[in-house]
Design a protein around this motif. Sequence first.
Motif, PDB file in Angstrom:
ATOM      1  N   ILE A   1      -6.307  -1.894   1.314  1.00 45.37           N
ATOM      2  CA  ILE A   1      -6.102  -2.726   2.555  1.00 45.37           C
ATOM      3  C   ILE A   1      -7.041  -4.009   2.337  1.00 45.37           C
ATOM      4  O   ILE A   1      -8.027  -3.943   1.576  1.00 45.37           O
ATOM      5  N   ASP A   2      -6.563  -5.038   3.140  1.00 47.65           N
ATOM      6  CA  ASP A   2      -7.448  -6.222   2.894  1.00 47.65           C
ATOM      7  C   ASP A   2      -8.628  -6.198   3.405  1.00 47.65           C
ATOM      8  O   ASP A   2      -8.862  -5.714   4.664  1.00 47.65           O
ATOM      9  N   PRO A   3      -9.774  -6.578   2.736  1.00 45.67           N
ATOM     10  CA  PRO A   3     -11.030  -6.246   2.983  1.00 45.67           C
ATOM     11  C   PRO A   3     -11.390  -6.962   4.435  1.00 45.67           C
ATOM     12  O   PRO A   3     -12.298  -6.861   5.149  1.00 45.67           O
ATOM     13  N   ASN A   4     -10.770  -8.378   4.731  1.00 42.54           N
ATOM     14  CA  ASN A   4     -11.194  -9.110   5.823  1.00 42.54           C
ATOM     15  C   ASN A   4     -10.686  -8.247   7.139  1.00 42.54           C
ATOM     16  O   ASN A   4     -10.970  -8.370   8.249  1.00 42.54           O
ATOM     17  N   VAL A   5      -9.455  -7.508   7.044  1.00 41.32           N
ATOM     18  CA  VAL A   5      -9.108  -6.917   8.249  1.00 41.32           C
ATOM     19  C   VAL A   5     -10.043  -5.521   8.416  1.00 41.32           C
ATOM     20  O   VAL A   5     -10.387  -5.426   9.530  1.00 41.32           O
ATOM     21  N   VAL A   6     -10.427  -5.270   7.359  1.00 40.40           N
ATOM     22  CA  VAL A   6     -11.525  -4.028   7.563  1.00 40.40           C
ATOM     23  C   VAL A   6     -12.779  -4.486   7.983  1.00 40.40           C
ATOM     24  O   VAL A   6     -13.280  -4.238   9.311  1.00 40.40           O
ATOM     25  N   ASN A   7     -13.204  -5.617   7.979  1.00 41.75           N
ATOM     26  CA  ASN A   7     -14.463  -6.489   8.502  1.00 41.75           C
ATOM     27  C   ASN A   7     -14.185  -6.885   9.779  1.00 41.75           C
ATOM     28  O   ASN A   7     -14.949  -6.652  10.677  1.00 41.75           O
ATOM     29  N   ASN A   8     -12.861  -7.088  10.071  1.00 47.55           N
ATOM     30  CA  ASN A   8     -12.642  -7.760  11.484  1.00 47.55           C
ATOM     31  C   ASN A   8     -12.234  -6.417  12.433  1.00 47.55           C
ATOM     32  O   ASN A   8     -12.863  -6.704  13.565  1.00 47.55           O
TER      33      ASN A   8
ATOM     34  N   ALA B   1     -16.658 -10.352   2.457  1.00 51.23           N
ATOM     35  CA  ALA B   1     -15.316  -9.704   2.535  1.00 51.23           C
ATOM     36  C   ALA B   1     -14.476 -10.297   1.870  1.00 51.23           C
ATOM     37  O   ALA B   1     -13.671  -9.698   1.214  1.00 51.23           O
ATOM     38  N   LYS B   2     -14.400 -11.785   1.916  1.00 50.63           N
ATOM     39  CA  LYS B   2     -13.215 -12.534   1.392  1.00 50.63           C
ATOM     40  C   LYS B   2     -13.360 -12.525  -0.177  1.00 50.63           C
ATOM     41  O   LYS B   2     -12.385 -12.534  -0.639  1.00 50.63           O
ATOM     42  N   ASP B   3     -14.538 -12.503  -0.731  1.00 45.01           N
ATOM     43  CA  ASP B   3     -14.629 -12.811  -2.280  1.00 45.01           C
ATOM     44  C   ASP B   3     -15.408 -11.524  -3.044  1.00 45.01           C
ATOM     45  O   ASP B   3     -15.060 -11.389  -4.040  1.00 45.01           O
ATOM     46  N   ASN B   4     -16.185 -10.669  -2.402  1.00 46.56           N
ATOM     47  CA  ASN B   4     -16.901  -9.864  -3.117  1.00 46.56           C
ATOM     48  C   ASN B   4     -16.604  -8.282  -2.760  1.00 46.56           C
ATOM     49  O   ASN B   4     -17.244  -7.616  -3.333  1.00 46.56           O
ATOM     50  N   LEU B   5     -15.444  -7.800  -2.136  1.00 50.29           N
ATOM     51  CA  LEU B   5     -15.203  -6.603  -1.882  1.00 50.29           C
ATOM     52  C   LEU B   5     -13.756  -6.192  -2.607  1.00 50.29           C
ATOM     53  O   LEU B   5     -13.025  -7.162  -2.550  1.00 50.29           O
ATOM     54  N   SER B   6     -13.779  -4.979  -3.232  1.00 48.18           N
ATOM     55  CA  SER B   6     -12.405  -4.489  -3.597  1.00 48.18           C
ATOM     56  C   SER B   6     -11.479  -4.337  -2.323  1.00 48.18           C
ATOM     57  O   SER B   6     -11.974  -4.179  -1.181  1.00 48.18           O
ATOM     58  N   ASN B   7     -10.030  -4.138  -2.793  1.00 52.00           N
ATOM     59  CA  ASN B   7      -9.268  -3.700  -1.629  1.00 52.00           C
ATOM     60  C   ASN B   7      -8.983  -2.412  -1.502  1.00 52.00           C
ATOM     61  O   ASN B   7      -7.902  -1.930  -0.767  1.00 52.00           O
ATOM     62  N   LYS B   8      -9.834  -1.249  -2.052  1.00 48.08           N
ATOM     63  CA  LYS B   8      -9.581  -0.038  -1.908  1.00 48.08           C
ATOM     64  C   LYS B   8     -10.539   0.698  -1.022  1.00 48.08           C
ATOM     65  O   LYS B   8     -11.703   0.750  -1.244  1.00 48.08           O
ATOM     66  N   LEU B   9     -10.101   1.417   0.112  1.00 48.69           N
ATOM     67  CA  LEU B   9     -10.866   2.071   1.041  1.00 48.69           C
ATOM     68  C   LEU B   9     -10.160   3.530   1.138  1.00 48.69           C
ATOM     69  O   LEU B   9      -9.198   3.759   1.464  1.00 48.69           O
ATOM     70  N   LEU B  10     -11.175   4.407   0.525  1.00 50.52           N
ATOM     71  CA  LEU B  10     -10.728   5.707   0.312  1.00 50.52           C
ATOM     72  C   LEU B  10      -9.695   5.764  -0.425  1.00 50.52           C
ATOM     73  O   LEU B  10      -9.616   5.441  -1.697  1.00 50.52           O
ATOM     74  N   PHE B  11      -8.548   6.219  -0.062  1.00 46.39           N
ATOM     75  CA  PHE B  11      -7.196   6.320  -1.051  1.00 46.39           C
ATOM     76  C   PHE B  11      -6.320   5.227  -0.516  1.00 46.39           C
ATOM     77  O   PHE B  11      -4.944   5.057  -1.248  1.00 46.39           O
ATOM     78  N   PHE B  12      -6.663   4.394   0.069  1.00 50.65           N
ATOM     79  CA  PHE B  12      -5.441   3.148   0.446  1.00 50.65           C
ATOM     80  C   PHE B  12      -5.935   1.901   0.171  1.00 50.65           C
ATOM     81  O   PHE B  12      -7.095   1.627  -0.238  1.00 50.65           O
TER      82      PHE B  12
END
Length: 494
Positions: free
Chosen positions: A316-323, A303-314
Amino acid sequence: MENNITLEEIQNFKGKYPKQLWYLFLVEMWERFCFYGMRGVLAFFMVDQLGLVEGKANLQYGAIQAFVYAFTFIGGIFADKILGFKKSLLFGGIVMILGNLLIAASPHDFFYYGITLSIIGTGFFKPNVSSMVGELYHESDGRRDAGYGLFYAGINIGGMLGGAIPIYLGKNYSWSLCFLSAAIVMIIGVITFLLTKKHLAPIGNSPLENHAPKKRNLYETAVYVGSFVVIPLVYIMVINSDFTEYFMYTMGVVALGYFAYELIMLKDGKQQRKLLAAFVFIFGYFMFMAISEQSGGSLSLFAKDNLSNKLLFFHIDPNVVNNSINSLYVVIFSPLVGLLWILMAKRKIEPNTVIKFGLSFILLAAGFFIFYSARFFVDADGLSSLDVFALGYLVYTLGELCIGPIGMSVITKLSPKRLFGMMMGLWFLSSAFGQFAAGKLGAEISDANTGTTLMSKLIAYTDGYYQLALYSLIAGVVLIVATPLIRRLMQEVK
């Protein structure tokens, strides 16, 4: 008046849930904030702030998590034999607070010292709330599964907040605030317990309460002092993950030996078979954790390096999503899954506990196949879809809901009351071995990345998730096939 309430009065409650259940999950909710908050930042902090390479960080993460859960086995035994659940929980909570305050004072200098205290504190805290939940019910009370389902959903509110807030504070403000937040919520949890423990009356009292006060105080003091005496030893093992293997293998032999001793001492064939069935579930949980517990390790680094920060229409920090998204899903879907079991039971089509365990592995496999498919959703910057990642966690969580709350419930059903603490400790110890194995699997995934680009890392990590999906699928099929044998061991327990 509450202090005079008897265990029978507590267990003969009206309605779906005893009121004590709400107090206990409030206490555990704050512990989960602290635990998930720490878990979610471990690998990230070690790579981003302490300069560890990703493979080493995965091993270190697995070792720390293994120690946390291994000490729950030790804490469970001391609670069973000397302290009782209440004193053990209170002592553990205070030590956890001290550990987090120490790290908050200087995260880079005191990180491993504070982690050491957190390991010891969690060992005394974690197994006891779950054990006390089991004592709220008669052995034959059919509402126990529902109680554990609610408990499991409620405490994940803490996991959701803990997964999001500390990592957010650390990345955007300061790491001192990150660890201070964990200390503050543990203070709230300990105060909550102190204010509500009177409602538990005899549940969780010291097993030595009928002994002479002098003798009881001597034993309890020895436990407290011994816990602080081992701090240097635990610290050495934490900073050198090579020692973790020796510790875990030793702990495994001791735990199996102690379990065998208690099994023989039962001298009741029926109860022995039920305890063996409990051990099968504990071993199954170990396998589940070994595969699933990549959240704070490789998935965090992915999540730190390989994910975009777009979740649906928002955004958000990918690490927050992961955690935090796993806990969010648990809060949303745990009551729904519980309702599904009830509806299926009314139609006499509810799968038994063993089938549910097998189904959990099938769903876990599906979740990791979705993580693997992230390689097919890469943008021009080499970042994959956060939506796909979140979908993988949804299926993963549905698998967890088939094993987590049901597992804790069935362990208390199959175990005699005097062994509740030990068996819950063994349940968490299996998680310790799972965390240890997960760290090694995560390290292999990280080490497979021999390139220096985001794409090479994405390919290496998703290849690893494909392998984990296959392992999980095989485990699920084996469990389902073995259902008749395990059901015979369980006797009358459903």
